[in-house]
Design an enzyme around this catalytic site. Structure first.
Site, mmCIF file in Angstrom:
data_model
loop_
_atom_site.group_PDB
_atom_site.id
_atom_site.type_symbol
_atom_site.label_atom_id
_atom_site.label_comp_id
_atom_site.label_asym_id
_atom_site.label_seq_id
_atom_site.Cartn_x
_atom_site.Cartn_y
_atom_site.Cartn_z
ATOM 1 N N LYS A 148 0.843 -1.192 0.000
ATOM 2 C CA LYS A 148 0.000 0.000 0.000
ATOM 3 C C LYS A 148 0.877 1.240 0.000
ATOM 4 O O LYS A 148 1.719 1.406 0.899
ATOM 5 C CB LYS A 148 -0.885 0.028 1.251
ATOM 6 C CG LYS A 148 -1.986 -1.014 1.248
ATOM 7 C CD LYS A 148 -3.199 -0.519 0.492
ATOM 8 C CE LYS A 148 -4.310 -1.555 0.520
ATOM 9 N NZ LYS A 148 -5.408 -1.208 -0.397
ATOM 10 N N ASP A 191 -0.241 -0.316 -4.612
ATOM 11 C CA ASP A 191 -1.636 0.141 -4.600
ATOM 12 C C ASP A 191 -1.730 1.500 -3.920
ATOM 13 O O ASP A 191 -1.526 1.611 -2.719
ATOM 14 C CB ASP A 191 -2.522 -0.873 -3.868
ATOM 15 C CG ASP A 191 -3.996 -0.506 -3.950
ATOM 16 O OD1 ASP A 191 -4.333 0.520 -4.590
ATOM 17 O OD2 ASP A 191 -4.822 -1.248 -3.383
ATOM 18 N N GLU A 232 -1.614 0.037 -8.935
ATOM 19 C CA GLU A 232 -3.071 -0.005 -8.805
ATOM 20 C C GLU A 232 -3.618 1.377 -8.442
ATOM 21 O O GLU A 232 -3.169 1.992 -7.477
ATOM 22 C CB GLU A 232 -3.402 -1.024 -7.704
ATOM 23 C CG GLU A 232 -4.832 -1.419 -7.605
ATOM 24 C CD GLU A 232 -4.970 -2.603 -6.631
ATOM 25 O OE1 GLU A 232 -4.109 -3.516 -6.650
ATOM 26 O OE2 GLU A 232 -5.920 -2.609 -5.840
ATOM 27 N N ASP A 284 -8.988 -0.247 -9.798
ATOM 28 C CA ASP A 284 -9.687 -0.837 -8.650
ATOM 29 C C ASP A 284 -10.905 0.029 -8.311
ATOM 30 O O ASP A 284 -12.037 -0.304 -8.677
ATOM 31 C CB ASP A 284 -8.719 -0.972 -7.471
ATOM 32 C CG ASP A 284 -9.362 -1.647 -6.273
ATOM 33 O OD1 ASP A 284 -10.529 -2.049 -6.360
ATOM 34 O OD2 ASP A 284 -8.693 -1.782 -5.227
ATOM 35 N N LYS A 342 -13.432 -7.013 -7.393
ATOM 36 C CA LYS A 342 -13.950 -7.520 -6.125
ATOM 37 C C LYS A 342 -15.324 -8.103 -6.421
ATOM 38 O O LYS A 342 -16.327 -7.383 -6.415
ATOM 39 C CB LYS A 342 -14.053 -6.391 -5.090
ATOM 40 C CG LYS A 342 -12.706 -5.796 -4.681
ATOM 41 C CD LYS A 342 -12.934 -4.616 -3.757
ATOM 42 C CE LYS A 342 -11.631 -4.127 -3.125
ATOM 43 N NZ LYS A 342 -10.648 -3.659 -4.102
HETATM 44 MG MG MG Z 1 -6.867 -1.460 -4.388
#
Ligand code: MG
Length: 333
Positions: free
Chosen positions: A136, A165, A191, A219, A243
């Site tokens: 992240k 991300d 991402e 995303d 997702k």
């Molecule tokens: Mg993400």
């Protein structure tokens, strides 16, 4: 011949605070649906919208369940508005009687914490056998994080892939700097470098994707099936981080992605194992280009009964069926 719908809300503490560019997150709230089918069998599903992620709120999903509680015709279940993607997915899962997922193993990406903590955690995950890692970024100052990138890459075994991300945290200039740097390094994709919303967001992402060799993953830009369709129409060249729990009619969306030979990463919405079973079923049935699963999240909850299998470098479809949704339904009563 009616179905019978019940729902139960849950609030589950995470084992540790989840930190992303959007802030700290301590308690996962969502709801389970229980659907008694006309033949007397029972199915379960999970609606777990992610706050700030664009699908319906939990309150909206719950109101809809309350409106449909008790005997309900299949047509009414199918007529739930598309923007209630999370609840539509839950009901689709509860209505189906799926057979076993195809027997296979898929690689899993190890999820590293934001900031310098990633450097401490990476060697252990590498030792465990992981070769795809996700870090992240966009949480601390861009300069600090960029300075850490090479330290982190140096801590990973050769041949590893790193996913970055940013959760949409960067402005154009920071995104360009990161994409330039990532293009010269073993970064699998970056991402959501820039926000999904706002004027010109779409053109900016398409422009960045054309300007740098490192692929970009969408995303937050693909929160519902309509988004996926629009990016496919635009010929998006990068990854789709999907997702399935939030997508509504996830099976149809995944079929469209497969037909386009898109690069897809099946990813957790930090749902409990009930929702994850349905999401992973699609991942195991995927026959397109393989990418490591974004399901390296468990153990996730303080109450481990709600977890899927502990994150390992590979996940076998047999492990999907270990958890019993009925017992978890009872556990949240
Ligand atoms: Mg993400």
């Amino acid at each position: 011949m009616d179905f019978r719908l019940d729902h139960r809300r849950y609030a589950l503490s995470f084992r540790r605070t989840i930190r992303t560019a959007r802030g700290a997150w301590d308690v996962r709230e969502g709801l389970y649906v229980r659907l008694e089918r006309p033949d007397g069998t029972v199915g379960f599903g999970e609606a777990s919208p992610v706050p700030g992620f664009g699908s319906e709120s939990l309150a909206e999903a719950e109101q809809q369940c309350q409106a449909l509680a008790g005997p309900v015709a299949a047509g009414k279940l199918a007529a739930i508005p598309g923007r209630l993607g999370s609840l539509r997915g839950a009901l689709a899962a509860a209505m189906a009687s799926p057979g076993p997922a195809p027997a296979r193993s898929l690689a899993v990406a190890a999820l590293l914490p934001a900031g310098r903590a990633a450097l401490e955690e990476a060697p252990g995950r590498a030792e465990a056998g992981f070769r795809v890692f996700k870090w992240k970024v966009g949480v601390g100052a861009a300069d600090d994080e960029m300075a850490m990138l090479d330290d982190l890459l140096a801590a990973l075994p050769s041949g590893s892939k790193l996913r970055l991300d940013a959760n949409g945290a960067w402005h154009r200039r920071a995104a360009e700097q990161w994409l330039a740097r990532a293009s010269e390094r073993p970064v699998e994709f970056v991402e959501q470098p820039v926000p999904a919303d706002g004027k010109g967001a779409r053109d900016l992402l398409l422009g960045l994707a054309g300007d740098y060799p490192v692929p970009i993953g969408l995303d937050e830009s693909v929160v519902d099936q309509g988004d996926v369709g629009r990016w496919l129409d635009d010929g998006w060249p990068g990854y789709y981080i999907i997702k399935p729990s939030l997508l509504g009619d996830a099976a149809a969306t995944v079929a469209r992605l497969a037909a386009a030979d898109a690069r897809v990463v099946f990813s957790s919405a930090l749902e409990t194992v009930v929702g994850a079973q349905a999401a992973l079923r699609l991942a195991f049935a995927w026959t397109g280009r393989p990418s490591a699963l974004g399901f390296g999240v468990w153990p996730l909850f303080a109450d481990s009964r709600f977890d899927g299998p502990t994150a390992m470098p590979f996940l076998h479809s047999d492990e999907l069926h270990r958890a019993d949704p009925a017992s978890l339904w009872n556990a949240v009563s």
